[in-house]
Motif scaffolding. Structure first.
Motif, PDB file in Angstrom:
ATOM      1  N   LEU A  14     -12.439  30.803  -4.315  1.00 29.77           N
ATOM      2  CA  LEU A  14     -13.263  29.634  -4.626  1.00 29.77           C
ATOM      3  C   LEU A  14     -12.415  28.373  -4.732  1.00 29.77           C
ATOM      4  CD1 LEU A  14     -15.706  31.161  -7.274  1.00 29.77           C
ATOM      5  CD2 LEU A  14     -16.179  30.646  -4.886  1.00 29.77           C
ATOM      6  N   LEU A  15     -11.242  28.474  -5.371  1.00 31.47           N
ATOM      7  CA  LEU A  15     -10.357  27.313  -5.468  1.00 31.47           C
ATOM      8  C   LEU A  15      -9.898  26.862  -4.085  1.00 31.47           C
ATOM      9  CD1 LEU A  15      -8.134  28.162  -8.576  1.00 31.47           C
ATOM     10  CD2 LEU A  15      -9.905  26.405  -8.387  1.00 31.47           C
ATOM     11  N   LEU A  17     -11.603  27.096  -1.296  1.00 33.11           N
ATOM     12  CA  LEU A  17     -12.706  26.369  -0.668  1.00 33.11           C
ATOM     13  C   LEU A  17     -12.862  24.977  -1.265  1.00 33.11           C
ATOM     14  CD1 LEU A  17     -15.410  29.185  -0.415  1.00 33.11           C
ATOM     15  CD2 LEU A  17     -13.857  28.382   1.373  1.00 33.11           C
ATOM     16  N   LEU A  18     -12.768  24.881  -2.590  1.00 32.64           N
ATOM     17  CA  LEU A  18     -12.897  23.578  -3.240  1.00 32.64           C
ATOM     18  C   LEU A  18     -11.732  22.660  -2.894  1.00 32.64           C
ATOM     19  CD1 LEU A  18     -14.124  24.703  -6.790  1.00 32.64           C
ATOM     20  CD2 LEU A  18     -15.493  23.662  -4.975  1.00 32.64           C
ATOM     21  N   ALA A  19     -10.575  23.228  -2.644  1.00 29.24           N
ATOM     22  CA  ALA A  19      -9.391  22.426  -2.372  1.00 29.24           C
ATOM     23  C   ALA A  19      -9.411  21.778  -0.997  1.00 29.24           C
ATOM     24  CB  ALA A  19      -8.140  23.290  -2.513  1.00 29.24           C
ATOM     25  N   THR A  20     -10.381  22.153  -0.155  1.00 29.21           N
ATOM     26  CA  THR A  20     -10.447  21.535   1.177  1.00 29.21           C
ATOM     27  C   THR A  20     -10.757  20.052   1.098  1.00 29.21           C
ATOM     28  OG1 THR A  20     -12.780  22.214   1.320  1.00 29.21           O
ATOM     29  CG2 THR A  20     -11.143  23.666   2.309  1.00 29.21           C
ATOM     30  N   GLY A  21     -11.283  19.595  -0.039  1.00 25.79           N
ATOM     31  CA  GLY A  21     -11.545  18.166  -0.200  1.00 25.79           C
ATOM     32  C   GLY A  21     -10.309  17.367  -0.526  1.00 25.79           C
ATOM     33  N   VAL A  22      -9.160  18.032  -0.716  1.00 27.51           N
ATOM     34  CA  VAL A  22      -7.894  17.372  -1.046  1.00 27.51           C
ATOM     35  C   VAL A  22      -6.915  17.610   0.089  1.00 27.51           C
ATOM     36  CG1 VAL A  22      -6.026  17.191  -2.754  1.00 27.51           C
ATOM     37  CG2 VAL A  22      -8.348  17.822  -3.486  1.00 27.51           C
ATOM     38  N   TRP A  23      -6.106  16.604   0.370  1.00 24.52           N
ATOM     39  CA  TRP A  23      -5.112  16.737   1.434  1.00 24.52           C
ATOM     40  C   TRP A  23      -4.143  17.868   1.087  1.00 24.52           C
ATOM     41  CZ3 TRP A  23      -4.442  15.406   6.275  1.00 24.52           C
ATOM     42  CH2 TRP A  23      -3.160  15.421   6.833  1.00 24.52           C
ATOM     43  N   TRP A  24      -3.978  18.804   1.972  1.00 32.42           N
ATOM     44  CA  TRP A  24      -3.138  19.981   1.773  1.00 32.42           C
ATOM     45  C   TRP A  24      -3.568  20.748   0.526  1.00 32.42           C
ATOM     46  CZ3 TRP A  24      -0.154  22.367   5.102  1.00 32.42           C
ATOM     47  CH2 TRP A  24       0.355  21.638   6.181  1.00 32.42           C
ATOM     48  N   GLY A  25      -4.883  20.803   0.278  1.00 29.90           N
ATOM     49  CA  GLY A  25      -5.384  21.509  -0.892  1.00 29.90           C
ATOM     50  C   GLY A  25      -5.060  22.984  -0.869  1.00 29.90           C
ATOM     51  N   GLY A  26      -5.130  23.611   0.320  1.00 32.02           N
ATOM     52  CA  GLY A  26      -4.800  25.026   0.419  1.00 32.02           C
ATOM     53  C   GLY A  26      -3.354  25.297   0.046  1.00 32.02           C
ATOM     54  N   ILE A  28      -1.639  23.561  -2.055  1.00 31.83           N
ATOM     55  CA  ILE A  28      -1.540  23.414  -3.507  1.00 31.83           C
ATOM     56  C   ILE A  28      -1.945  24.707  -4.207  1.00 31.83           C
ATOM     57  CG2 ILE A  28      -2.460  22.166  -5.499  1.00 31.83           C
ATOM     58  CD1 ILE A  28      -2.733  19.713  -3.716  1.00 31.83           C
ATOM     59  N   VAL A  29      -3.038  25.316  -3.735  1.00 31.32           N
ATOM     60  CA  VAL A  29      -3.482  26.584  -4.329  1.00 31.32           C
ATOM     61  C   VAL A  29      -2.423  27.660  -4.127  1.00 31.32           C
ATOM     62  CG1 VAL A  29      -5.246  28.391  -4.249  1.00 31.32           C
ATOM     63  CG2 VAL A  29      -5.915  25.994  -4.021  1.00 31.32           C
ATOM     64  N   PHE A  30      -1.807  27.676  -2.943  1.00 30.55           N
ATOM     65  CA  PHE A  30      -0.736  28.658  -2.699  1.00 30.55           C
ATOM     66  C   PHE A  30       0.446  28.419  -3.632  1.00 30.55           C
ATOM     67  CE2 PHE A  30       3.189  29.813  -0.412  1.00 30.55           C
ATOM     68  CZ  PHE A  30       2.986  31.175  -0.313  1.00 30.55           C
ATOM     69  N   ALA A  31       0.801  27.143  -3.838  1.00 30.58           N
ATOM     70  CA  ALA A  31       1.900  26.823  -4.748  1.00 30.58           C
ATOM     71  C   ALA A  31       1.578  27.253  -6.175  1.00 30.58           C
ATOM     72  CB  ALA A  31       2.193  25.319  -4.697  1.00 30.58           C
ATOM     73  N   ILE A  32       0.306  27.088  -6.584  1.00 28.39           N
ATOM     74  CA  ILE A  32      -0.096  27.539  -7.928  1.00 28.39           C
ATOM     75  C   ILE A  32       0.066  29.050  -8.044  1.00 28.39           C
ATOM     76  CG2 ILE A  32      -2.048  27.768  -9.492  1.00 28.39           C
ATOM     77  CD1 ILE A  32      -3.069  25.088  -8.465  1.00 28.39           C
ATOM     78  N   LEU A  61      -5.036  30.010   0.158  1.00 31.75           N
ATOM     79  CA  LEU A  61      -4.603  29.293   1.360  1.00 31.75           C
ATOM     80  C   LEU A  61      -5.425  29.700   2.568  1.00 31.75           C
ATOM     81  CD1 LEU A  61      -2.619  27.435   2.848  1.00 31.75           C
ATOM     82  CD2 LEU A  61      -1.063  29.395   3.040  1.00 31.75           C
ATOM     83  N   VAL A  62      -5.661  30.998   2.733  1.00 29.29           N
ATOM     84  CA  VAL A  62      -6.459  31.490   3.869  1.00 29.29           C
ATOM     85  C   VAL A  62      -7.891  30.975   3.779  1.00 29.29           C
ATOM     86  CG1 VAL A  62      -7.414  33.561   4.934  1.00 29.29           C
ATOM     87  CG2 VAL A  62      -5.024  33.518   4.235  1.00 29.29           C
ATOM     88  N   ALA A  63      -8.461  30.950   2.560  1.00 27.61           N
ATOM     89  CA  ALA A  63      -9.826  30.445   2.394  1.00 27.61           C
ATOM     90  C   ALA A  63      -9.922  28.994   2.816  1.00 27.61           C
ATOM     91  CB  ALA A  63     -10.277  30.608   0.945  1.00 27.61           C
ATOM     92  N   SER A  64      -8.925  28.190   2.464  1.00 30.17           N
ATOM     93  CA  SER A  64      -8.928  26.779   2.841  1.00 30.17           C
ATOM     94  C   SER A  64      -8.835  26.606   4.356  1.00 30.17           C
ATOM     95  CB  SER A  64      -7.764  26.063   2.157  1.00 30.17           C
ATOM     96  OG  SER A  64      -7.689  24.715   2.559  1.00 30.17           O
ATOM     97  N   LEU A  65      -7.936  27.372   4.983  1.00 36.49           N
ATOM     98  CA  LEU A  65      -7.776  27.270   6.439  1.00 36.49           C
ATOM     99  C   LEU A  65      -9.019  27.773   7.164  1.00 36.49           C
ATOM    100  CD1 LEU A  65      -4.075  28.498   6.782  1.00 36.49           C
ATOM    101  CD2 LEU A  65      -4.921  26.143   6.822  1.00 36.49           C
ATOM    102  N   TYR A  66      -9.607  28.862   6.649  1.00 36.21           N
ATOM    103  CA  TYR A  66     -10.803  29.409   7.277  1.00 36.21           C
ATOM    104  C   TYR A  66     -11.953  28.417   7.210  1.00 36.21           C
ATOM    105  CZ  TYR A  66     -14.872  32.415   8.037  1.00 36.21           C
ATOM    106  OH  TYR A  66     -16.046  32.942   8.505  1.00 36.21           O
TER     107      TYR A  66
END
Length: 298
Positions: A14-15, A17-26, A28-32, A61-66
């Motif tokens: 879920l994070l 998917l939500l992170a797609t609204g931020v530049w390089w959000g995926g 960021i989630v991977f870094a977390i 990260l995969v969710a954001s890219l997908y």
């Protein structure tokens, strides 16, 4: 995998998917996830293993890219790119060549609408906005005067002159989003056509010919609006041009699903029609008459 690990993976998805609204959000989630894998067990002794947190970061990260991959985007040579990005009006007079992809339908504004697979196009009445000579392709939502669409059928090659425009998003939350609707259909622009020139060619065989024959037969034997109504229930409302007041009556009465063809509904309708078409139509009239929004079928 326990319930805790499953909850972590779901939250990471879920994070992402939500992170797609931020530049390089995926990222960021991977870094977390990486940070959690290195530090969480220092403060939470019973926390899941570091590999779980690292895997959760990968899931995000995969969710954001997908998500970004699934969101429709116009290709580099899409016809919508004829309109310059800085054009405040978002319109351009063009001439397009392509193939008709659907039977024309009547809109609420009494225009004929069909989908067009563009094979090439060029601006008219001004300097070209295109730096290259590659053919422009894409799918267009075309509306033309009803008389201009007479005789058009899928697979027919046509030349259309009109105004190319970019669809606008919803003006208010919850309102119809025309831009999103076109994007879901793989289209990123519309065309208000003024003139259609169809090439002289024989109509190839297609399922649309069978559908039209069924519609004509039911209209001939049942009349109007009973014939189109039965056709819409058997084949779906997208195949038949039902009057919009009749469609609205079904929607207001909570019977809009009856106009969407399904195997169960089709079997019931064919059963009723084979035994007594008159009884079937009377049942439809009775159902609508009992609703708060009654509509006369004859």
């Amino acid at each position: 995998m326990g319930s805790t690990e499953g909850a972590i993976f779901c939250l990471a998805y879920l994070l992402g998917l939500l992170a797609t609204g931020v530049w390089w959000g995926g990222g960021i989630v991977f870094a977390i996830g990486v940070g959690a894998a290195l530090t969480v067990r220092r403060f939470w002794r019973t926390a899941p293993h570091s590999s779980i947190w690292l895997t959760a970061g990968v899931v995000g990260l995969v969710a954001s890219l997908y998500f970004q991959w699934r969101v429709p985007h116009p290709q580099q040579n899409d016809i919508s790119r004829l309109i310059p990005p800085g054009d405040t009006r978002g319109e351009l007079l063009v001439q397009l060549q392509g193939q008709v992809d659907s039977l024309p339908h009547i809109t609420r504004s009494q225009k004929a609408q069909f989908w067009l697979d563009v094979q090439n196009g060029e601006p008219l009445g001004g300097p070209s906005m295109i730096a290259d000579s590659k053919p422009k392709t894409g799918k267009l939502y075309v509306t033309v005067p009803i008389l201009q669409a007479t005789g058009l059928h899928p697979g027919q090659t046509v030349t259309v002159k009109g105004t190319l425009y970019k669809p606008k998003p919803a003006a208010n939350p919850g309102a119809f989003d025309f831009q999103q609707y076109l994007a879901q259909e793989g289209s990123f622009a519309g065309l208000r056509g003024k003139q259609v020139e169809a090439a002289e060619q024989s109509a190839g065989w297609g399922w649309w010919m069978v559908q039209q024959q069924i519609v004509r037969s039911q209209i001939r034997w049942l009349g109007s609006p009973e014939g189109p109504l039965v056709s819409a229930m058997v084949l779906g409302s997208k195949v038949v041009d039902l009057p919009y007041d009749l469609k609205d009556s079904f929607v207001q009465a909570g019977l809009a699903a009856a106009l969407a063809a399904s195997g169960f509904q089709t079997s019931l309708i064919l059963e009723w029609c084979c035994h007594s078409p008159v009884d079937f139509l009377q049942n439809c009239s009775f159902s609508l008459a009992r609703s708060p929004y009654s509509y006369s079928l004859g």
